[in-house]
Design a protein around this motif. Structure first.
Motif, PDB file in Angstrom:
ATOM      1  N   TYR A 149       0.822  -1.209   0.000  1.00 31.20           N
ATOM      2  CA  TYR A 149       0.000   0.000   0.000  1.00 31.20           C
ATOM      3  C   TYR A 149       0.858   1.262   0.000  1.00 31.20           C
ATOM      4  CZ  TYR A 149      -3.665   3.302   1.286  1.00 31.20           C
ATOM      5  OH  TYR A 149      -4.532   4.377   1.304  1.00 31.20           O
ATOM      6  N   GLN A 150       1.853   1.296   0.873  1.00 27.82           N
ATOM      7  CA  GLN A 150       2.675   2.501   0.963  1.00 27.82           C
ATOM      8  C   GLN A 150       3.526   2.709  -0.279  1.00 27.82           C
ATOM      9  OE1 GLN A 150       4.609   2.093   4.810  1.00 27.82           O
ATOM     10  NE2 GLN A 150       2.701   2.518   5.905  1.00 27.82           N
TER      11      GLN A 150
ATOM     12  N   VAL B 280       0.473   3.437  -3.248  1.00 28.22           N
ATOM     13  CA  VAL B 280      -0.432   4.570  -3.033  1.00 28.22           C
ATOM     14  C   VAL B 280       0.312   5.786  -2.493  1.00 28.22           C
ATOM     15  CG1 VAL B 280      -2.515   5.347  -1.831  1.00 28.22           C
ATOM     16  CG2 VAL B 280      -2.356   2.995  -2.674  1.00 28.22           C
ATOM     17  N   ARG B 281       1.129   5.606  -1.479  1.00 30.42           N
ATOM     18  CA  ARG B 281       1.824   6.739  -0.868  1.00 30.42           C
ATOM     19  C   ARG B 281       3.016   7.217  -1.696  1.00 30.42           C
ATOM     20  NH1 ARG B 281      -2.115   8.479   2.281  1.00 30.42           N
ATOM     21  NH2 ARG B 281      -2.677   7.052   3.965  1.00 30.42           N
ATOM     22  N   THR B 282       3.781   6.274  -2.243  1.00 28.92           N
ATOM     23  CA  THR B 282       5.013   6.649  -2.955  1.00 28.92           C
ATOM     24  C   THR B 282       4.769   6.859  -4.444  1.00 28.92           C
ATOM     25  OG1 THR B 282       6.363   5.443  -1.350  1.00 28.92           O
ATOM     26  CG2 THR B 282       7.385   5.950  -3.472  1.00 28.92           C
TER      27      THR B 282
ATOM     28  N   ARG C 101       1.787   6.791  -6.037  1.00 28.89           N
ATOM     29  CA  ARG C 101       0.517   7.505  -6.252  1.00 28.89           C
ATOM     30  C   ARG C 101      -0.205   7.011  -7.503  1.00 28.89           C
ATOM     31  NH1 ARG C 101       0.218  11.580  -2.649  1.00 28.89           N
ATOM     32  NH2 ARG C 101       2.173  12.310  -1.716  1.00 28.89           N
TER      33      ARG C 101
ATOM     34  N   GLY D 250      -3.083   5.480  -9.977  1.00 25.35           N
ATOM     35  CA  GLY D 250      -4.470   5.884 -10.117  1.00 25.35           C
ATOM     36  C   GLY D 250      -5.137   5.200 -11.285  1.00 25.35           C
TER      37      GLY D 250
ATOM     38  N   GLN E 138      -3.842   3.795 -15.150  1.00 27.43           N
ATOM     39  CA  GLN E 138      -2.410   3.543 -15.241  1.00 27.43           C
ATOM     40  C   GLN E 138      -2.141   2.044 -15.371  1.00 27.43           C
ATOM     41  OE1 GLN E 138      -0.761   5.505 -11.702  1.00 27.43           O
ATOM     42  NE2 GLN E 138       0.016   7.113 -13.046  1.00 27.43           N
TER      43      GLN E 138
ATOM     44  N   HIS F 252      -7.509   0.451  -6.966  1.00 29.86           N
ATOM     45  CA  HIS F 252      -7.323   1.876  -7.283  1.00 29.86           C
ATOM     46  C   HIS F 252      -7.465   2.165  -8.770  1.00 29.86           C
ATOM     47  CE1 HIS F 252      -5.879   2.049  -3.134  1.00 29.86           C
ATOM     48  NE2 HIS F 252      -5.990   3.356  -3.221  1.00 29.86           N
TER      49      HIS F 252
ATOM     50  N   ASP G   8      -3.205   3.709   7.460  1.00 34.44           N
ATOM     51  CA  ASP G   8      -3.013   2.806   6.323  1.00 34.44           C
ATOM     52  C   ASP G   8      -3.532   1.402   6.641  1.00 34.44           C
ATOM     53  OD1 ASP G   8      -1.880   4.931   5.036  1.00 34.44           O
ATOM     54  OD2 ASP G   8       0.179   4.189   5.118  1.00 34.44           O
TER      55      ASP G   8
END
Length: 308
Positions: free
Chosen positions: A135-136, A139-141, A143, A145, A148, A170, A261
């Motif tokens: 997830y990190q 989504v966090r690093t 990003r 969407g 893609q 996502h 998270d």
């Protein structure tokens, strides 16, 4: 309580199933009765001393960072949880000493979230570290969407299996590398599988002629070389396996405890958009055998210890 302890670095022979004092519970921690513990590659690396240069390790050491269990007691300053609450956690503390391969663990509230009701204990125990890593990174690093295309190396493993589902949730299209025996499995998770090894770049380009928007690398080495030929922007590569990614313009990912998270992962699970494939379960006393199986790198999904 019973716990799996090491008193020095080494192979499986240094792992002891022994009695240790019950943990102390600080004012911002809760005491968790452990039901399941995810087995992760980092556990074996710590046992073998491979991370001694970057972690503050203190012996005797109870192994493990993942946990799923039931709150037994709360510290004086805790308002987030009550006894009887079912929780999951990535209980990584500032020192590596009091881990989760045990019947009880004192867990800071910042490392915990409520257990998703949709997951059984084994599935819940396998979620925290692998789920946060995926997830990190995604989504966090990176990003990621909708629309893609994301390439995930080692997509059938513990982290990869979750990464495929998180990316799909996502709105991304996922191409995943794996051995051919795991291709049907990956399709079931929502990925388009390709075989790893020689010719990988050509196989990915057959599916995505213009390359990919982002890459999550869980292998390192040659996988990073292939990624560089496939991604449009070097900064759109994240690796949880190879520090060398930073020198190429990408990002190294080391999962952090994060209640927000973890809660999001639990929400995805309860909505039916994230399942935790469990490859094998072992009793706590067989932790060394579980680590040996994990080290083979051929399991599909997570390996979990169950604690009676």
């Amino acid at each position: 309580m019973k716990a799996m302890v090491i008193r020095e670095y080494g192979g499986p022979e240094v792992v002891e199933h022994t009695e240790v004092p019950d943990p102390r519970v600080g004012p911002d921690s809760v005491l968790v009765r452990v039901r399941a513990v995810g087995v992760n590659p980092v556990d074996r690396k710590i046992r073998e001393g491979l991370l001694d240069g970057i972690l503050d390790v203190r012996f005797p050491l109870i192994m493990g960072w993942d946990v799923a269990g039931v709150v037994q007691a709360v510290g004086g300053g805790v308002t987030e949880f009550r006894p009887g609450d079912e929780v999951i956690g990535y209980v990584r503390k500032d020192t590596v000493e009091h881990g989760t391969y045990a019947e009880l663990v004192a867990a800071p509230v910042r490392t915990l979230a409520r257990k998703p009701a949709a997951l059984d204990w084994a599935q819940a125990g396998g979620l925290p570290l692998a789920g946060l890593t995926a997830y990190q990174a995604l989504v966090r690093t990176l990003r990621i969407g909708p629309g893609q295309t994301v390439l995930v190396h080692a997509a059938a493993g513990g982290v990869g299996s979750l990464a495929v589902q998180i990316a799909t949730a996502h709105g991304a299209r996922v191409i995943g590398t794996a051995s051919e025996r795991n291709h049907a499995y990956l399709r079931g998770l929502g990925a388009e599988p390709v075989a790893h090894g020689d010719g990988l770049v050509d196989r990915v380009r057959a599916l995505a002629p213009d390359g990919v928007d982002a890459v999550l690398d869980l292998v390192g080495g040659d996988a990073l070389d292939a990624s560089a030929q496939l991604v449009r922007d070097p900064a759109a590569v994240a690796s949880a396996a190879d520090y060398g990614v930073a020198a190429r313009g990408g990002h190294y990912v080391w999962a952090r405890p994060d209640t927000t998270d973890l809660t999001e992962l639990a929400r995805l699970a309860d909505e039916g958009r994230l399942r935790v494939p469990v490859a094998s379960t072992f009793p706590l006393a067989q932790a060394a055998s579980a680590q040996a199986l994990n080290a083979e790198g051929r399991t599909r999904g997570k390996i979990v210890l169950l604690v009676d």
